[in-house]
Scaffold this motif. Structure first.
Motif, PDB file in Angstrom:
ATOM      1  N   THR A 130       0.839  -1.189   0.000  1.00 27.53           N
ATOM      2  CA  THR A 130       0.000   0.000   0.000  1.00 27.53           C
ATOM      3  C   THR A 130       0.877   1.244   0.000  1.00 27.53           C
ATOM      4  O   THR A 130       1.866   1.315   0.735  1.00 27.53           O
ATOM      5  N   ASP A 131       0.522   2.206  -0.854  1.00 26.88           N
ATOM      6  CA  ASP A 131       1.232   3.490  -0.916  1.00 26.88           C
ATOM      7  C   ASP A 131       2.709   3.311  -1.255  1.00 26.88           C
ATOM      8  O   ASP A 131       3.603   3.748  -0.516  1.00 26.88           O
ATOM      9  N   SER A 188       3.573  -4.498 -10.507  1.00 26.59           N
ATOM     10  CA  SER A 188       2.924  -4.537  -9.193  1.00 26.59           C
ATOM     11  C   SER A 188       2.166  -5.852  -9.050  1.00 26.59           C
ATOM     12  O   SER A 188       1.464  -6.261  -9.980  1.00 26.59           O
ATOM     13  N   THR A 230      -2.197  -4.945  -4.657  1.00 25.73           N
ATOM     14  CA  THR A 230      -1.524  -3.666  -4.425  1.00 25.73           C
ATOM     15  C   THR A 230      -2.537  -2.525  -4.452  1.00 25.73           C
ATOM     16  O   THR A 230      -3.440  -2.488  -5.290  1.00 25.73           O
ATOM     17  N   GLN A 231      -2.362  -1.569  -3.561  1.00 29.25           N
ATOM     18  CA  GLN A 231      -3.225  -0.395  -3.490  1.00 29.25           C
ATOM     19  C   GLN A 231      -2.374   0.876  -3.491  1.00 29.25           C
ATOM     20  O   GLN A 231      -1.498   1.040  -2.639  1.00 29.25           O
ATOM     21  N   ARG A 232      -2.626   1.733  -4.441  1.00 31.09           N
ATOM     22  CA  ARG A 232      -1.984   3.047  -4.540  1.00 31.09           C
ATOM     23  C   ARG A 232      -0.481   2.941  -4.809  1.00 31.09           C
ATOM     24  O   ARG A 232       0.331   2.811  -3.890  1.00 31.09           O
ATOM     25  N   VAL A 233      -0.158   3.016  -6.084  1.00 28.61           N
ATOM     26  CA  VAL A 233       1.234   2.992  -6.549  1.00 28.61           C
ATOM     27  C   VAL A 233       1.493   4.245  -7.371  1.00 28.61           C
ATOM     28  O   VAL A 233       0.692   4.608  -8.243  1.00 28.61           O
ATOM     29  N   TRP A 234       2.608   4.887  -7.105  1.00 28.26           N
ATOM     30  CA  TRP A 234       3.032   6.055  -7.870  1.00 28.26           C
ATOM     31  C   TRP A 234       4.383   5.757  -8.519  1.00 28.26           C
ATOM     32  O   TRP A 234       5.333   5.374  -7.827  1.00 28.26           O
ATOM     33  N   HIS A 273      -5.559   1.815  -8.217  1.00 25.25           N
ATOM     34  CA  HIS A 273      -5.094   3.192  -7.998  1.00 25.25           C
ATOM     35  C   HIS A 273      -3.604   3.295  -8.356  1.00 25.25           C
ATOM     36  O   HIS A 273      -2.736   3.474  -7.505  1.00 25.25           O
ATOM     37  N   ILE A 274      -3.350   3.148  -9.642  1.00 23.57           N
ATOM     38  CA  ILE A 274      -1.991   3.166 -10.190  1.00 23.57           C
ATOM     39  C   ILE A 274      -1.789   4.495 -10.906  1.00 23.57           C
ATOM     40  O   ILE A 274      -2.567   4.851 -11.795  1.00 23.57           O
ATOM     41  N   TYR A 275      -0.742   5.220 -10.552  1.00 23.68           N
ATOM     42  CA  TYR A 275      -0.463   6.532 -11.128  1.00 23.68           C
ATOM     43  C   TYR A 275       0.947   6.508 -11.727  1.00 23.68           C
ATOM     44  O   TYR A 275       1.931   6.335 -11.003  1.00 23.68           O
ATOM     45  N   ASP A 323      -8.605   1.666 -11.818  1.00 21.23           N
ATOM     46  CA  ASP A 323      -8.281   3.074 -11.595  1.00 21.23           C
ATOM     47  C   ASP A 323      -6.809   3.347 -11.900  1.00 21.23           C
ATOM     48  O   ASP A 323      -5.977   3.478 -11.007  1.00 21.23           O
TER      49      ASP A 323
END
Length: 202
Positions: free
Chosen positions: A16-17, A38, A42-46, A73-75, A96
Motif C-alpha cells: 500500500t502506498d 505490481s 496492491t493499493q496506490r502505486v506512484w 489506484h496506479i499513477y 483506476d
C-alpha cells in the motif's frame, strides 16, 4: 541496471502506498522481465519521473492473471519508457489507472521465442516466450482494466501508438501525441472516450 528486485522484473511495487520517484530501471534480460510491475492486491502505486528502458518485457506491466485481486489506484506520471522488447505500458486486470504526461518510444514488434539483444549492449542477448506488436500502450490484453485514463502522453517512434483490446468501466484517451501513428480499437472496449489526440497514419 540488470539486477531485478522483483519476481517478474526490475522493480516490483507492492503493498500500500508504494512510490518510485526518479528511479531508473534498465537492461533486464531474461524471460519477459518488466522494468516496473505490481503484484495482486496492491493499493496506490506512484511511478513519478522515472525511467524504464531496455527490459525484455514491458516498461510497466501489472494485472496479469489477477482478476480476483486487481492492483488498484496506479499513477504513472512524467516518466519515460524506451526501447523495451514489448510495450511501454501494458495494463491488464487493474482498477483506476492514470498514465499522465509520460513519454514512450523505440518499441518494435517482437516474435515469441526469438532472440533479443539489449540496444545499448548488442552482445547481451536472450529469448522470451512472449511476443508483442510493439505499440507504446496496450489496454486489456489478457485482462480488462476498470477505469483507465491515458492523458497527455507523448508516444513516438513505436510500431504504433495505443491499442485498446478490452476495457471495463471508462477508458479515456485524451490529449495524447501519437507521433504520427494511430489508436487501434479491438474487442470489447465499449466505454472508450477518445478526444484531443494527435494522430497520423489513418
Amino acid at each position: 541496471d540488470g539486477n531485478g528486485v522483483g519476481k517478474r522484473g526490475g522493480l516490483e511495487l507492492g503493498g500500500t502506498d508504494a512510490v518510485a520517484y526518479r528511479v531508473k530501471v534498465s537492461r533486464m534480460l531474461g524471460n519477459d522481465r518488466h522494468c516496473f510491475t505490481s503484484p495482486g492486491g496492491t493499493q496506490r502505486v506512484w511511478i513519478v519521473e522515472s525511467e524504464g528502458s531496455e527490459c525484455s518485457g514491458d516498461g510497466f506491466q501489472a494485472g496479469h492473471q489477477q482478476e480476483a485481486s486487481r492492483p488498484a489506484h496506479i499513477y504513472i506520471v512524467r516518466s519515460v519508457f524506451r526501447q523495451n522488447r514489448e510495450n511501454a505500458i501494458d495494463l491488464k486486470f487493474l482498477q483506476d489507472v492514470w498514465a499522465v504526461e509520460n513519454e514512450g518510444f523505440g518499441h518494435k514488434s517482437a516474435e515469441k521465442n526469438a532472440n533479443w539483444c539489449l540496444p545499448s549492449m548488442p552482445t547481451k542477448c536472450g529469448t522470451s516466450n512472449s511476443g508483442s506488436d510493439g505499440v507504446a500502450a496496450v489496454i486489456g490484453s489478457d485482462g480488462a482494466p476498470i477505469d483507465t485514463h491515458l492523458l497527455r502522453n507523448r508516444f513516438h517512434d513505436n510500431q504504433n501508438c495505443i491499442r485498446v483490446e478490452d476495457g471495463a468501466g471508462v477508458t479515456e484517451l485524451r490529449g495524447n501525441d501519437c507521433g504520427g501513428q494511430s489508436i487501434i480499437l479491438e474487442k470489447n472496449g465499449l466505454k472508450t472516450v477518445i478526444a484531443g489526440n494527435t494522430l497520423g497514419g489513418i
